[in-house]
Design an enzyme around this catalytic site. Structure first.
Site, PDB file in Angstrom:
ATOM      1  N   HIS A   1      16.733 153.734  25.787  1.00 30.33           N
ATOM      2  CA  HIS A   1      15.712 154.377  24.950  1.00 30.33           C
ATOM      3  C   HIS A   1      15.026 153.383  24.007  1.00 30.33           C
ATOM      4  CE1 HIS A   1      14.711 157.258  21.478  1.00 30.33           C
ATOM      5  NE2 HIS A   1      13.880 157.554  22.460  1.00 30.33           N
TER       6      HIS A   1
ATOM      7  N   GLU B   1      13.127 153.144  28.886  1.00 29.67           N
ATOM      8  CA  GLU B   1      12.118 154.104  28.428  1.00 29.67           C
ATOM      9  C   GLU B   1      11.458 153.483  27.216  1.00 29.67           C
ATOM     10  OE1 GLU B   1      10.679 157.375  25.697  1.00 29.67           O
ATOM     11  OE2 GLU B   1      12.026 155.705  25.335  1.00 29.67           O
TER      12      GLU B   1
ATOM     13  N   ASP C   1       7.570 153.777  24.555  1.00 30.75           N
ATOM     14  CA  ASP C   1       6.424 154.614  24.162  1.00 30.75           C
ATOM     15  C   ASP C   1       5.138 153.797  24.158  1.00 30.75           C
ATOM     16  OD1 ASP C   1       8.221 156.839  23.309  1.00 30.75           O
ATOM     17  OD2 ASP C   1       8.865 155.310  21.878  1.00 30.75           O
TER      18      ASP C   1
ATOM     19  N   HIS D   1       6.013 153.680  18.759  1.00 29.01           N
ATOM     20  CA  HIS D   1       6.416 155.081  18.765  1.00 29.01           C
ATOM     21  C   HIS D   1       5.545 155.942  17.854  1.00 29.01           C
ATOM     22  CE1 HIS D   1       8.707 158.664  17.580  1.00 29.01           C
ATOM     23  NE2 HIS D   1       9.136 158.636  18.831  1.00 29.01           N
TER      24      HIS D   1
ATOM     25  N   GLU E   1       6.687 156.336  28.667  1.00 29.08           N
ATOM     26  CA  GLU E   1       6.307 157.558  27.946  1.00 29.08           C
ATOM     27  C   GLU E   1       4.896 157.390  27.404  1.00 29.08           C
ATOM     28  OE1 GLU E   1       8.749 159.251  24.747  1.00 29.08           O
ATOM     29  OE2 GLU E   1       7.039 160.557  24.274  1.00 29.08           O
TER      30      GLU E   1
HETATM   31  O1  G3P Z   1      11.521 160.006  26.503  1.00 29.00           O
HETATM   32  C1  G3P Z   1      12.513 160.568  25.727  1.00 29.00           C
HETATM   33  C2  G3P Z   1      12.300 160.336  24.258  1.00 29.00           C
HETATM   34  O2  G3P Z   1      11.865 159.028  24.050  1.00 29.00           O
HETATM   35  C3  G3P Z   1      11.318 161.295  23.676  1.00 29.00           C
HETATM   36  O3  G3P Z   1      11.272 161.266  22.300  1.00 29.00           O
HETATM   37  O4  G3P Z   1      10.354 160.598  20.129  1.00 29.00           O
HETATM   38  O5  G3P Z   1      12.066 159.172  21.226  1.00 29.00           O
HETATM   39  O6  G3P Z   1       9.767 159.265  22.136  1.00 29.00           O
HETATM   40  P1  G3P Z   1      10.851 160.005  21.422  1.00 29.00           P
HETATM   41 MG    MG Z   2       9.988 157.992  23.890  1.00 26.37          MG
END
Ligand code: G3P
Ligand code: MG
Length: 252
Positions: A16, A43, A45, A58, A118
């Protein structure tokens, strides 16, 4: 799942924002650490700079991780490069920059890593963010590599992905509101559902499975919770601590 939906085999563990537990999120240091910890998928953003360059970030604003007022979308890529992305986490990461998606994808290509991109657009940029990401992938992503997975809470972003890059698998991100998920997932031709970990029930998992969706969950940092979710039928754990969850799930 609708016909002609791209297939994707989710990994047991996704890192993450890289290895967010021990490195500043969404930086090259964090992605390098995820690889070092044995993650096969990351993953992260993605949103756009003012001049339309996809970057990893993010929040919409720069306060929390760069200590500045203002929004990411109000600065050009060159301006963003002057900002700090590591020192907020620890002084030893001072000098970490906000990476371009291009640099990050090249890192994935070079190291055989899979990406869950994402799409996290700034407000009002839901469609153009996907377009910019797809343009970049068309330019640099090798044809013989498995295509990255697009995930998003923003249905407009996935809609554009479905229309201009139908071969890239899509994941519907959900938090605690499951209303009409079946309609959205079908309409967007999603391959996977990514749901907040506290929402799972055996019935829901059975329903996702019977419709053929891969199931991912976020953000799970405790081994016991990860094991329990996998035993319930969740396919993929998105975690800040890939090494400890890989170990807990006895992947290696
Ligand atoms: O993709 C899962 C997670 O990353 C979604 O929430 O806020 O961490 O981007 P966030
Ligand atoms: Mg995310």
């Amino acid at each position: 799942m609708a016909d002609a939906t791209p297939k994707v085999i989710l990994p047991k563990v996704q890192a993450h924002r890289g290895a967010k537990g021990v490195r500043p999120e969404n930086t090259m240091a964090s992605l390098r650490e995820a690889l070092a910890q044995g993650a096969s998928w990351t993953e992260f953003d993605v949103k756009l700079s003012k001049d339309g360059i996809p970057v990893l970030y993010h929040d919409q604003d720069l306060k929390r991780t760069s200590g500045l007022d203002g929004l990411v979308k109000d600065y050009t890529f060159d301006e963003l490069q002057a900002f700090e992305a590591g020192a907020w986490f620890d002084e030893s990461y001072k000098g970490e920059k906000i990476p371009s998606l291009e640099e990050v994808l090249q890192f994935h290509i070079d190291n055989g890593l899979h990406a869950n991109i994402e799409l996290k657009p700034s407000d009002g940029e839901e469609r153009e963010t996907t377009r910019a990401v797809v343009d970049l992938l068309a330019r640099i992503w090798p044809k013989d590599l498995a295509k990255p997975l697009f995930s998003s809470f923003k249905r407009e972003s996935l809609e554009v992905a479905r229309d201009i890059a139908p071969d890239y698998p899509r994941g519907l991100l959900l938090y605690d509101d499951l209303s009409d998920w079946q309609i959205h997932a079908k309409n967007l031709r999603c391959s996977t559902i990514h749901l907040w970990h506290k929402m799972f029930t055996p019935e829901l998992i059975a329903e996702f499975k019977s419709e053929g969706y891969g199931i991912a969950t976020y953000t799970v940092n405790e081994a016991e919770i990860a094991i329990n979710l996998v035993e319930m039928g969740v396919d993929s754990i998105i975690t800040d601590y890939p090494d400890s969850i890989i170990q807990a799930l006895k992947i290696k």
